[in-house]
Write a protein that holds these residues in place. Structure first.
Motif, PDB file in Angstrom:
ATOM      1  N   UNK A   1     -22.446 -69.261 -11.208  1.00  0.00           N
ATOM      2  CA  UNK A   1     -22.059 -69.617 -12.215  1.00  0.00           C
ATOM      3  C   UNK A   1     -22.198 -71.207 -12.200  1.00  0.00           C
ATOM      4  N   UNK A   2     -20.636 -71.594 -11.378  1.00  0.00           N
ATOM      5  CA  UNK A   2     -20.391 -72.957 -10.990  1.00  0.00           C
ATOM      6  C   UNK A   2     -21.121 -73.626 -10.753  1.00  0.00           C
ATOM      7  N   UNK A   3     -22.353 -73.664 -10.180  1.00  0.00           N
ATOM      8  CA  UNK A   3     -22.945 -74.097  -9.466  1.00  0.00           C
ATOM      9  C   UNK A   3     -24.351 -74.892 -10.491  1.00  0.00           C
ATOM     10  N   UNK A   4     -24.400 -73.806 -11.894  1.00  0.00           N
ATOM     11  CA  UNK A   4     -25.300 -73.631 -12.741  1.00  0.00           C
ATOM     12  C   UNK A   4     -26.314 -72.654 -13.151  1.00  0.00           C
ATOM     13  N   UNK A   5     -26.164 -72.175 -12.351  1.00  0.00           N
ATOM     14  CA  UNK A   5     -27.634 -70.949 -11.937  1.00  0.00           C
ATOM     15  C   UNK A   5     -26.815 -69.519 -13.608  1.00  0.00           C
ATOM     16  N   UNK A   6     -28.222 -69.670 -14.304  1.00  0.00           N
ATOM     17  CA  UNK A   6     -27.936 -68.079 -15.272  1.00  0.00           C
ATOM     18  C   UNK A   6     -28.034 -67.037 -14.728  1.00  0.00           C
ATOM     19  N   UNK A   7     -26.534 -66.265 -15.091  1.00  0.00           N
ATOM     20  CA  UNK A   7     -26.586 -64.840 -14.248  1.00  0.00           C
ATOM     21  C   UNK A   7     -26.872 -63.862 -15.465  1.00  0.00           C
ATOM     22  N   UNK A   8     -27.764 -62.688 -14.852  1.00  0.00           N
ATOM     23  CA  UNK A   8     -27.612 -61.716 -15.468  1.00  0.00           C
ATOM     24  C   UNK A   8     -27.167 -60.710 -14.519  1.00  0.00           C
ATOM     25  N   UNK A   9     -26.372 -59.841 -15.326  1.00  0.00           N
ATOM     26  CA  UNK A   9     -25.322 -58.414 -14.519  1.00  0.00           C
ATOM     27  C   UNK A   9     -26.150 -57.176 -15.673  1.00  0.00           C
ATOM     28  N   UNK A  10     -26.097 -56.580 -14.595  1.00  0.00           N
ATOM     29  CA  UNK A  10     -26.608 -55.166 -15.310  1.00  0.00           C
ATOM     30  C   UNK A  10     -26.021 -53.918 -14.452  1.00  0.00           C
TER      31      UNK A  10
END
Length: 345
Positions: free
Chosen positions: A262-271
């Motif tokens: 997230x800090x590097x700008x990636x958009x994350x989904x957690x299931x």
């Protein structure tokens, strides 16, 4: 054409992360990223598995030479009219949390815990509906538990995403698994999303309750005792995990492996699951141990957070695929949706 291979981004999954109490703060500790490359092959970076409580680490970003392309980078740089899902200098990132859809043991009212059972037809529908709700929110990486109900939810949800990227589970069990899962098209890699599975995101282990009927167990041990096992923070069921124990592994994993992305700008989904996600939300929202035990998460309902300037801001749940309000949460999400509209129409 360069030979491309997806690699696991989480490093070793064999060691649980260190514990984190309910009072842990959002800091800038991040795991460094290494580029592990082979001649004429593209590798996905590995995150180190050092304890987040050790010396503070610098945020790592994978770079590649002309003959090496990082999957982590390429998945966020789609072809077509959208210049980039994740700008190189993005000052915010989206975090989507989804509890898996209804499982076969949910339907039977059984304690499930870490037993690996699939979704019901209703659970499949819930996962698809969740996908519709996040269909205009960028996703660069997906993290799931090691359990099939969470993985099914993530995969089904992504079938509804307008970007039409393909989620691909990373296999790092052995060198042969890595070799056999190679991808030989750079363009295909650009249209893929790495899916990282981690047992640390599993549901809490219910010990000797797993497989038992909840109503029958309440009659046998008493409603108060079963409620204590299910809803207290630090009292585990017989030979199982308490919510506190689940939080130790889930939050440690989030801080060491997901937060750096997230800090590097990636958009994350957690299931993941009710208790592992409650643990992560406890960290994101700085909840007390008393507040978290009353937190209930519905199956198949996504929650959206924005990570910006080192802080997590809850934006609630996208209420539907046609609801424009969710995209006004930030200018960046609104611009992303506009670019999708331009590309797809």
């Amino acid at each position: 054409m360069a030979s491309l291979v997806f690699q696991q981004t989480i490093g070793s999954l064999q060691t649980a992360g260190p514990s984190c109490s309910s009072g842990c703060h959002h800091d800038s500790r991040t795991a460094s990223v290494k580029l592990l490359s082979k001649v004429n092959k593209v590798s996905l970076g590995y995150l180190t598995t050092d304890s987040f409580s050790s010396v503070q680490k610098r945020s790592g970003v994978i770079h590649a030479s002309k003959s090496q392309v990082s999957v982590v980078d390429t998945v966020s740089s789609p072809s077509g009219n959208i210049a980039s899902d994740t700008p190189k200098k993005a000052n915010e990132a989206a975090l989507i949390l989804i509890r898996h859809g209804e499982s076969l043991w949910n339907e039977k009212n059984l304690f499930t815990g870490c037993v690996d059972v699939p979704l019901t037809s209703k659970g499949v529908e819930e996962a698809i509906e969740a996908g519709k709700r996040i269909s205009n929110i960028p996703v660069d990486m997906i993290y799931t538990s090691a359990l099939i109900r969470a993985q099914m939810t993530a995969m089904l949800a992504m079938t509804q995403h307008r970007r039409r990227k393909v989620p691909i589970i990373m296999h790092n069990e052995s060198e042969q698994a890595k070799l056999w899962s190679e991808i030989y098209s750079e363009e295909t890699v650009k249209q893929s999303i790495p899916v990282v599975t981690a047992w640390q995101l599993n549901e809490r282990m219910y010990g000797e309750l797993q497989g038992l009927n909840k109503q029958e167990t309440a009659l046998k041990y008493g409603k108060d005792k079963v409620h204590e096992w299910r809803r207290s923070y630090d009292i585990p069921p017989p030979n199982g995990e308490s919510l506190e124990m689940c939080a130790e592994r889930a939050v440690a994993y989030f801080r060491e492996h997901i937060e750096p992305q997230l800090q590097s700008g990636k958009n994350i989904m957690i299931a993941a699951h009710g208790n592992s996600l409650r643990s992560i939300i406890m960290y994101l929202d700085a909840l007390t141990s008393q507040e978290v035990i009353s937190l209930e998460l519905s199956t198949g309902i996504p929650l959206l957070y924005i990570f910006k300037e080192g802080k997590f801001m809850r934006r609630g749940s996208p209420v539907g695929p046609t609801e424009a309000g969710v995209y006004a949460y930030t200018r960046r999400l609104a611009v992303y949706r506009q670019k999708l509209d331009e590309m797809l129409h």
